[in-house]
Design a protein around this motif. Structure first.
Motif, PDB file in Angstrom:
ATOM      1  N   ARG A  88     -34.641 -15.695 -27.851  1.00 42.32           N
ATOM      2  CA  ARG A  88     -34.537 -16.760 -26.844  1.00 42.32           C
ATOM      3  C   ARG A  88     -33.438 -16.520 -25.808  1.00 42.32           C
ATOM      4  O   ARG A  88     -32.980 -17.474 -25.159  1.00 42.32           O
ATOM      5  CB  ARG A  88     -34.303 -18.130 -27.511  1.00 42.32           C
ATOM      6  N   GLN A  89     -33.010 -15.264 -25.641  1.00 39.83           N
ATOM      7  CA  GLN A  89     -32.050 -14.956 -24.593  1.00 39.83           C
ATOM      8  C   GLN A  89     -32.746 -14.190 -23.476  1.00 39.83           C
ATOM      9  O   GLN A  89     -33.697 -13.448 -23.736  1.00 39.83           O
ATOM     10  CB  GLN A  89     -30.885 -14.127 -25.148  1.00 39.83           C
ATOM     11  N   VAL A  90     -32.259 -14.364 -22.253  1.00 35.83           N
ATOM     12  CA  VAL A  90     -32.850 -13.651 -21.124  1.00 35.83           C
ATOM     13  C   VAL A  90     -32.827 -12.158 -21.410  1.00 35.83           C
ATOM     14  O   VAL A  90     -31.802 -11.613 -21.803  1.00 35.83           O
ATOM     15  CB  VAL A  90     -32.084 -13.966 -19.819  1.00 35.83           C
ATOM     16  N   GLU A 117     -34.968 -22.301 -23.078  1.00 37.30           N
ATOM     17  CA  GLU A 117     -35.387 -21.306 -24.066  1.00 37.30           C
ATOM     18  C   GLU A 117     -36.866 -21.316 -24.417  1.00 37.30           C
ATOM     19  O   GLU A 117     -37.386 -20.312 -24.920  1.00 37.30           O
ATOM     20  CB  GLU A 117     -34.564 -21.459 -25.346  1.00 37.30           C
ATOM     21  N   SER A 140     -37.673 -16.983 -20.938  1.00 38.22           N
ATOM     22  CA  SER A 140     -37.017 -17.669 -22.046  1.00 38.22           C
ATOM     23  C   SER A 140     -35.536 -17.347 -22.059  1.00 38.22           C
ATOM     24  O   SER A 140     -35.146 -16.182 -22.136  1.00 38.22           O
ATOM     25  CB  SER A 140     -37.666 -17.220 -23.366  1.00 38.22           C
ATOM     26  N   GLY A 141     -34.720 -18.368 -21.994  1.00 37.42           N
ATOM     27  CA  GLY A 141     -33.276 -18.171 -22.051  1.00 37.42           C
ATOM     28  C   GLY A 141     -32.567 -19.466 -21.730  1.00 37.42           C
ATOM     29  O   GLY A 141     -33.194 -20.415 -21.238  1.00 37.42           O
ATOM     30  N   PRO A 142     -31.278 -19.520 -22.000  1.00 41.31           N
ATOM     31  CA  PRO A 142     -30.522 -20.728 -21.639  1.00 41.31           C
ATOM     32  C   PRO A 142     -30.656 -20.996 -20.144  1.00 41.31           C
ATOM     33  O   PRO A 142     -30.690 -20.062 -19.335  1.00 41.31           O
ATOM     34  CB  PRO A 142     -29.094 -20.357 -22.030  1.00 41.31           C
ATOM     35  N   ALA A 183     -39.069 -13.960 -27.032  1.00 38.14           N
ATOM     36  CA  ALA A 183     -39.004 -15.192 -26.248  1.00 38.14           C
ATOM     37  C   ALA A 183     -39.219 -16.394 -27.161  1.00 38.14           C
ATOM     38  O   ALA A 183     -39.592 -16.254 -28.326  1.00 38.14           O
ATOM     39  CB  ALA A 183     -40.073 -15.150 -25.163  1.00 38.14           C
TER      40      ALA A 183
END
Lengths: 655, 655
Positions: free
Chosen positions: A93-95, B457, B625-627, A100
């Motif tokens: 879940r990090q860029v 996310e 997906s990411g903060p 994802a």
């Protein structure tokens, strides 16, 4: 020594807990609840070769409950796929991480489908199973003999698309499809009983499915259920009774464990409860080895298959069947030029498809119960049914969304190129599926007829207004609106040769004259081009699409008759025009002219090409029921209504 | 002497044949097939008063198979409604006639719902039945005691929304809902068996429904089935075995009779077969009188009801319960100004709803299984369940489309104001329902949270990109995207007081600062307004919505610090802004400034306000997906990315 089944399953649980905890975001409940089922599936049944994730005869696995992505990432990692690495999982879940929030097929080859929008994974599984049975019928067991497995949650089963998908699967008796239902009795809002009282097994049975149950935490019971499913000749639903978040002592069995990290304390307690003494992200060697060994099960079958393929008489046909040359229809276009015809573009599409389906064996057509209206069935196709899987035409029934998802599944499976029809207005019913075609880069062709108020009497419920423009907004979707037989053929060439994204054809109900008089090249490929050039000094550029190009040409003739030069730009595909270089775009849509758009749909968005100062003719309110020529009058889409407003504008009057 | 049942039913058949023939367009098959069932229903069971079509306690009738519109027009005409007249029927499907191709609720008061998009009529019937049971629980049998009847075809039952709708109805045990299924075994493509093998009665039973069958051409058998349905305490499906196009000797029972005129010869033969010797559009006096007498059945019950209402202690509450003053939340807004808060607009919406739900007894909230995320449940509400119909909160389950259609049904029923939530990206799943809210002018409020890449996310499957803009394109839908607590409250005021159309709130997941510092009037009412005015001479106008208004304000501060004057225009509602006069619009969006839009979604469409020369900051590709702060960086939606491009543009450089 091989690690125990429980330890192997707990490895999934631990990775899921740890990754969600590290991300401080995600869904631990489903992976922990379905870890045992997934372990049985990946270690004993699923046919795959991590060293060759694209092996054509692999089983397909779809995690329809996509929020449980860590289940899939864990299984891929543990069985030895090159991706995801443990570092990828640590960056869940990090860029930039391929891990994802929800599984995305374009991130890693082991991910068969992009899931998360509930219900669609299962429905894509139906499409994959259809593609498998079809190719099996064409090429035989030696080349095509695999299964489709789906893990689905209560959400997937409650969504409307579930009904459409399982209806199709039951009707087609897709016995190679097995759905593992994570029956944990929990949704986000709380107990399933808050919102549903349904007898799901009875519903599936009523829809032609085999149903079997198991304790989703009992290895042998899971095995027994799968064995029963394998031996039935219907698609199977395996009801796996599970505890969501199993292992987390205080949160398991509740909605608290669905979509949030367990928290440090609960993770600690879960480790104790599971007897998992290893630090975060650490998998002991025996467990890792046992998983890797399971991952190697597919190596020999894959090698055997490759050997069979090598000597197979249909090898070339098998490997190249969905290759489509970009000039596929040039001879057909020549015929069109030789015999100009005034037909609806939906009819023009049928004519093009007659040629396409004869040339490309991979196409599988269909319609959501509008075959005669969508003109999707050509003479050389017969129906794909439970008795004739080799057929290339699917009667999808009144299941637009199910059709879209099945087509996505077919395209993702590969070896087939699906196209399917309905009315353009019902793109609303399948929009979730169209978006997933685009996101998944799937070669699906949507044949959408009755594309404006031009459909006439059926009225506003059936007349698309905002649809064309709002579909153009979906990234990676090519929306085509051809104006005659030649452009329609060109659109088909482009759609079929676009291997990494979907195309959507907006086609008229009403007849349209043939406007193109030459076709040395596929002019649609540039998205927009000058169909007619000004004779008098150019003051106006008329930009139109589809059925309104005819009107634009008539407006131009009227303006030219008055000494006002006007180009007619036909713009069958905005997305392709945007891809052209700035010089070309500026040449087609110049600064120094009055730009006028004519399209029987929303004018909203046309400012991009007309500038604010330009004129936009279209329909920004709901339509009406009546013969279409009267509607064109009513909405001001006639030469008589358009020309005076252009003249007024040129004269500097307020239009 | 009363005319025979058969003659009465044949009057429907004749009108349907004749009208379709005159229009040379339409669907004779369904009205001819269901004429007997409709005659039993309208002559014996349906509670209505043609002289008072809006009588609150009337039964509701929904023709879910809307293509059979001539069935409804015939029944309304024959029972004595003021509309449609025989002339209206003669002008079936012509511009200006209220007898549109499909029934439209805004054309005639006797039409309860706009139908044609299959499945939605039945699903709206579920909402009507919910509203009835709710109001019955609140006001008692004296004021509210009616039923909802639906005629549905195979298409309505095959659509995915059918599953969602009947699941909800079964769960809520809506025994006042009776669906008459036109089981004619024919779809447009041919036999139902082409595309479906389902056991529909078993499926309905599995979903909590009572099922009974009848011969749909046998008066007494129809009566017996309805009587059984009336006595059961579950919603009922009555399977009416019919022959499509019954009476047309050569075409009945085939798909040929579904959607085309019978043709002159077949009409003649049908007249002979039916023993209907009267000329086109002529109804003999005895048949007309019998029908009119049936239409008068409701006069006395209506009068009795009116008498009960007159003396009822809750009369005022009953009549005025859904009146919403446009300044409903002014005191609440004062509190917000006194205590500025940094919260997500979804939270701000919950805060506003706490006030709304306390002030407006008519609201019925809900969510498609995202209650905690959509912030739709307020403290003062309890659940509407089969045991507690007086509750004002619906756990819709994972049924977005079903929720939209149920809300449409509730709004059309009247007496309640439904709102319901899901993630904005899942507007794709319910778009067909949102469009029908707009077309039907129904007061429904969609609470759509997680309205951009700002959700972080969960990634591209959950991140709306094109949704905001493509929803703005739906005619008569007001799309709101507030930037803080004050604007959110203003949006709620406007949405609730907009009695003739739906509103959609796009709300952030992430926290946002309170930007409004005064609220003497509802500024959102104008759609867009200058939230901050330039101090230095104005060169730039920054236009933003929702979560990006905060960014626009920061960009402005940076520009002002460099001596460049900039307005910040907050534009929470495009549709309302378009309704303002030209002076106001030109004042807010002037010609003589660089216009810059900032919105975390499609830039496509913003040219309308920025001109081509302006700058548009947004997201035109799928998300990631990411903060979320990382995503705002990635897509260039930061002060650091925006300011230099504005400066470059002002300096005449190519951005």
């Amino acid at each position: 020594m091989a690690a125990s089944f429980t330890d192997c399953a707990n490895a999934i649980r631990a990775l899921a807990m740890d990754a969600v905890e590290a991300a401080n975001s995600g869904h631990p409940g489903m992976p922990m609840g379905m870890a045992d089922v997934a372990t049985v599936l990946f270690q004993r049944y699923l046919k795959f070769d991590p060293a060759a994730p694209k092996w054509a005869d692999r089983d397909r696995f779809v995690l329809s409950a996509g929020h449980g992505s860590m289940l899939l990432y864990s299984a891929l990692h543990l069985t030895g796929y090159a991706q995801p690495t443990l570092d990828d999982i640590k960056r869940f879940r990090q860029v930039g991480s391929p891990c994802a929030g929800h599984p995305e097929n374009f991130e890693m080859p082991g991910i068969e489908a992009t899931t998360g929008p509930l219900g669609q994974g299962l429905a894509m599984g139906v499409g994959m199973a259809m593609a498998e049975r079809h190719l099996n019928a064409v090429f035989g067991n030696d080349l095509v003999d695999h299964r489709t497995w789906v893990i689905a949650g209560d959400g997937c089963l409650m969504e409307g698309i579930n009904h459409e998908a399982i209806g199709l699967a039951g009707h087609l008796r897709l016995d190679r499809l097995i759905v593992l239902w994570d029956d944990n009795k929990i949704t986000i809002d709380g107990s399933v009983s808050l919102s549903s009282s349904e007898d799901i097994p009875a519903r599936y049975q009523a829809t032609g499915w085999h149903v079997v149950e198991c304790d989703g935490h009992d290895e042998l019971d899971i095995v027994a259920a799968i064995e029963e499913a394998l031996s039935d000749d219907r698609p199977s639903l395996i009801r796996c009774r599970t505890i969501i978040g199993k292992g987390a002592p205080n949160k398991q069995g509740t909605s608290k464990v669905h979509g949030s990290p367990l928290g440090k304390d609960e993770v600690k307690l879960a480790r104790e409860a599971l007897g998992w003494t290893h630090p975060a992200f650490e998998i002991p060697a025996d467990i890792r080895d046992t998983w890797l060994a399971a991952g190697k099960r597919g190596k020999q079958p894959h090698a055997d298959w490759a050997k069979r393929l090598e000597t197979h008489p249909d090898r070339i046909g098998f490997e190249s069947r969905d290759d489509v040359p970009v000039d596929l229809l040039r001879p057909f276009v020549e015929q069109l030029l030789a015999n100009p015809q005034k037909v609806a573009t939906r009819k023009a599409s049928e004519m093009a498809l007659e040629a396409v389906n004869a040339l490309v064996p991979a196409t599988i057509g269909g319609s959501a119960d509008l075959t005669g209206s969508n003109n999707t069935l050509t003479k050389n196709l017969h129906a794909l049914t439970a008795a004739t899987y080799d057929g290339r035409y699917v009667y999808y029934g009144i299941r637009e969304f199910g059709m879209a998802a099945a087509m996505n599944g077919m395209a993702l499976h590969g070896g087939v190129i699906p196209y399917g029809g309905t009315f353009l207005v019902f793109s609303d019913y399948m929009r979730g599926g169209i978006r997933l075609s685009a996101l998944q880069q799937a070669r699906v062709v949507y044949v959408m007829t009755h594309d404006s108020i031009g459909l006439g009497e059926d009225g506003p419920t059936h007349q698309p207004i905002e649809h064309l423009m709002s579909l153009r907004m979906i990234p990676n979707l090519h929306v085509y609106r051809p104006c005659d037989t030649v452009e329609t053929a060109e659109c088909w060439e482009l759609a079929l040769s676009n291997t990494d994204g979907p195309s959507l054809m907006a086609l008229s109900r009403q007849n349209l004259p043939q406007l193109r008089t030459e076709a040395a090249e596929n002019r649609t490929a540039r998205g927009a081009y000058a169909l007619r050039e000004a004779e008098a000094p150019r003051k106006v550029v008329l930009i139109a699409t589809g059925s309104e190009v005819e009107i634009a040409v008539a407006v131009r003739d009227e303006l030219e008759a008055q000494g006002i030069g006007a180009d007619v730009v036909s713009m069958p595909c905005w997305e392709r025009f945007e891809m052209q270089d700035a010089d070309y775009r500026r040449d087609i849509i110049p600064r120094d002219a009055l730009k006028v758009s004519i399209e029987a749909g929303s004018t909203f968005g046309w400012e991009r090409y007309t500038d604010i100062e330009g004129l936009r003719f279209g329909v920004d309110v709901f339509g009406a029921s009546g013969p279409y020529l009267g509607l064109y009058e009513q909405y001001g889409l006639t030469v008589g209504a358009i020309v005076p407003r252009i003249l007024a504008k040129l004269n500097g009057e307020q239009a």
